[in-house]
Design an enzyme around this catalytic site. Structure first.
Site, PDB file in Angstrom:
ATOM      1  N   HIS A 185       4.358  -9.653  11.974  1.00  0.00           N
ATOM      2  CA  HIS A 185       5.148  -8.973  10.761  1.00  0.00           C
ATOM      3  C   HIS A 185       4.428  -7.733  10.334  1.00  0.00           C
ATOM      4  O   HIS A 185       3.875  -7.694   8.997  1.00  0.00           O
ATOM      5  CB  HIS A 185       5.920  -9.594   9.767  1.00  0.00           C
ATOM      6  CG  HIS A 185       6.776  -8.743   8.749  1.00  0.00           C
ATOM      7  ND1 HIS A 185       7.378  -7.339   9.400  1.00  0.00           N
ATOM      8  CD2 HIS A 185       7.201  -8.736   7.616  1.00  0.00           C
ATOM      9  CE1 HIS A 185       8.017  -6.947   8.112  1.00  0.00           C
ATOM     10  NE2 HIS A 185       7.774  -7.894   7.104  1.00  0.00           N
ATOM     11  N   CYS A 210       9.560  -3.211   3.972  1.00  0.00           N
ATOM     12  CA  CYS A 210       9.507  -3.983   5.510  1.00  0.00           C
ATOM     13  C   CYS A 210      10.290  -3.565   6.374  1.00  0.00           C
ATOM     14  O   CYS A 210      10.606  -3.711   7.859  1.00  0.00           O
ATOM     15  CB  CYS A 210       9.705  -5.380   5.358  1.00  0.00           C
ATOM     16  SG  CYS A 210       8.966  -6.153   3.865  1.00  0.00           S
TER      17      CYS A 210
END
Lengths: 180, 396
Positions: free
Chosen positions: B338, B84
């Site tokens: 995200h 991420c």
């Protein structure tokens, strides 16, 4: 009620069905998104993803499970215990490891109950994953045999049991709360 | 140290379920805006760094697919992956190339198309973002599950409540309601969050960031080039990076992310920021709120709050505009969305616009110090990147 894997499979089967209808009507597997109406190609290729993973250097760990033992490696010089077991001492290239048995008592460090599951775990009921700190300080992550959050507490006494994971039918280890 | 590096152009796609575009079309939305806002021609780009995690989407070599679509083939380019934190890693790679003199102008793209796979498959792939063999194969951890382990330990140690976690979601949805690029541009109530179903106890649906498609891009340039292109460059003042353990069981505590603490320390040191009081030096921060607990941990790991007091910061509304330090005025990962590899680049775009006073009314921070911070975590503190962006030219 069906489990999450069955629901996921039913969704895919429905997509297949829509795509087959579209193949018959317009000749290609192009679907219209039910919410937005945009055109989507339904992939006609599918793979099964499954790995073969070497455990040659740590096969003792797996052999010991059938004797009811949980093993780790220990760096002979530094005395550091390594779990998950590894055969190289990360702090000293000259140091060598030996196999040692881990204690089966400890306390719960933290935990969570998993409700929304990965596809390959979708056939299980809700399960709890926790980390236990054993009496020698080594930490171990595993399922916890309790899925009611109100019955679990950080710091509570637990033991480690070697158990058979069903329906796959293989040995693994589990954290079991101890009644105090 | 090397040469100074500045952001001279930014682009950002709408985040959300973007099945109206394929991965190259999505990336191009961000790339075209980044190039045009930089005022450069494609031929001037020396390097293209593409952040992409993938697995859930069909194109394995997405960077090449994107470069072909965007007319950028023939140039040096590669893919960066740090879970991420991929976007921040891609920015660092491009930054380092410029700092070293290898390139004068670099394009950084972060793109992800997570909705090409059904949700249980995406949950599976993200759940594998830790130690696959020892923590996933037998125990099926999910990403909410990893952070829930931190939430349980944190709440137990410090007395934070599920309401405190939800307060983060309420704030981030509030700011997302003013961000047209956000996946969920709408406010929510504390009650809505508290009533949402559990995903991984104690985290509920509204504690979790969504599955997102999106792209963001920045153009980076050397000092010499940046000063020719613009009179308002945003400088990359410092970057701190640290990698944590892959096995969660090997961590000594579950109330902070060691990698994030180390990355912050490095970034503050390079930028000359007092780690005891960093908020004094900054105007705004984007932090990695993939789950609400992660934002509270970030407050502490970044030194905005003392250990064990992060939840009080949100309780006292100190991370809204007007508080100690406004955090996630974009809506954060939580409500902006995200798309893994795009997230770090999206933070750079947002903070550039914040520093230049160019974001929507109602979510614009007061810019006094001319400094902003991005905190971008890969995995559960498996990777940590802290980047300081600045309006004034950094020390050499």
């Amino acid at each position: 009620m069906s489990n999450q894997r069955e629901q996921a499979d039913a969704f895919l089967a429905q997509m297949d069905q829509f795509a087959n209808m579209m193949k018959q009507s317009i000749g290609v597997p192009v679907l219209l998104d039910q919410k937005t109406g945009v055109a989507l190609w339904w992939d006609q290729r599918e793979i099964k993803l499954r790995f073969v993973i070497s455990v040659e250097k740590i096969r003792k760990f797996f052999e010991a499970l059938s004797e009811g033992k949980l093993l780790a490696t220990k760096c002979k010089k530094s005395g550091k215990i390594l779990f998950p077991p590894q055969v190289d001492c990360p702090d000293d290239p000259e140091d060598e490891v030996e196999w040692v048995e881990l204690p089966k008592e400890g306390e719960l460090v933290t935990w969570t109950v998993i409700y929304v599951k990965p596809y390959s775990f979708g056939h299980y009921n809700d399960y709890t994953v926790g980390i236990a700190k054993l009496t020698n300080g080594v930490q171990i992550l595993a399922w916890v045999r309790e899925t009611d959050p109100s019955k679990l507490k950080v710091g509570q006494k637990v033991k480690i049991e070697i158990v058979k994971r069903e329906p796959e039918g293989y040995l693994t280890y589990e954290i079991v709360p101890v009644q105090e | 140290m090397g040469r100074r590096v500045a952001i001279v152009g930014t682009g950002h796609s709408k985040f959300g379920v973007r099945n109206d575009v394929n991965i190259a079309e999505l990336a191009y939305e961000a790339i075209s805006k980044a190039i045009s806002s930089a005022g450069i021609e494609k031929k001037e780009i020396d390097l293209v760094v593409t952040g992409y995690v993938g697995g859930w989407s069909s194109e394995g070599l997405a960077p090449v697919v994107v470069m072909e679509y965007a007319g950028l083939t023939g140039k040096p380019g590669y893919r960066i992956e740090a879970a991420c934190a991929t976007g921040s890693a891609a920015i660092k790679a491009a930054h380092d190339a410029i700092a070293s003199g290898e390139a004068d102008i670099a394009l950084v793209v972060g793109v992800e198309k997570m909705n090409e796979s059904p949700t249980p498959t995406v949950v599976e792939f993200i759940g594998r973002a830790g130690n696959y063999f020892w923590e996933f194969e037998n125990f099926g951890l999910t990403f909410p599950g990893y952070y829930a382990l931190y939430a349980t330990a944190y709440m137990s140690k410090y007395g934070a409540t599920e309401e405190d976690l939800c307060r983060v979601a309420v704030k981030n949805h509030y700011y997302a309601s003013m961000n047209p690029k956000a996946q969920f541009p709408r406010a929510i109530t504390l009650e809505q969050c508290m009533k949402s179903r559990y995903i991984a106890w104690p985290l509920k649906l509204f504690d979790c960031s969504p599955i997102t498609d999106g792209a963001a891009a920045v153009v980076l340039a050397s000092e010499e080039v940046a000063q020719k292109l613009t009179d308002s460059p945003v400088w990359i003042e410092s970057i701190g990076v640290s990698v944590g353990t892959s096995n969660l069981s090997k961590r000594d505590q579950f109330t902070s992310l060691n990698a994030a603490t180390l990355a912050a320390k490095m970034a503050y040191k390079k930028a000359g920021i007092d780690p005891e009081n960093p908020a004094k030096y900054l105007d705004v921060a984007e932090v990695h709120d993939c789950f609400t607990i992660a934002e509270i941990l970030a407050y502490e790991d970044l030194g905005f709050a003392k250990r064990g007091e992060g939840y009080k910061l949100i309780r006292d509304e100190q991370t809204y505009i007007g508080g100690l330090i406004p955090v996630n005025l974009s809506g954060g990962l939580k409500a902006k969305g995200h798309p893994l590899a795009a997230t770090g680049v999206s933070m750079a775009v947002e903070l550039t616009n914040q520093l230049l006073g160019k974001v929507e009314k109602g979510r614009q921070a007061d810019i006094k110090n001319g400094r902003a911070l991005a905190h971008n975590i890969g995995g559960t503190g498996h990777y940590a990147y802290v980047t300081i962006y600045s309006l004034s030219k950094p020390r050499a």
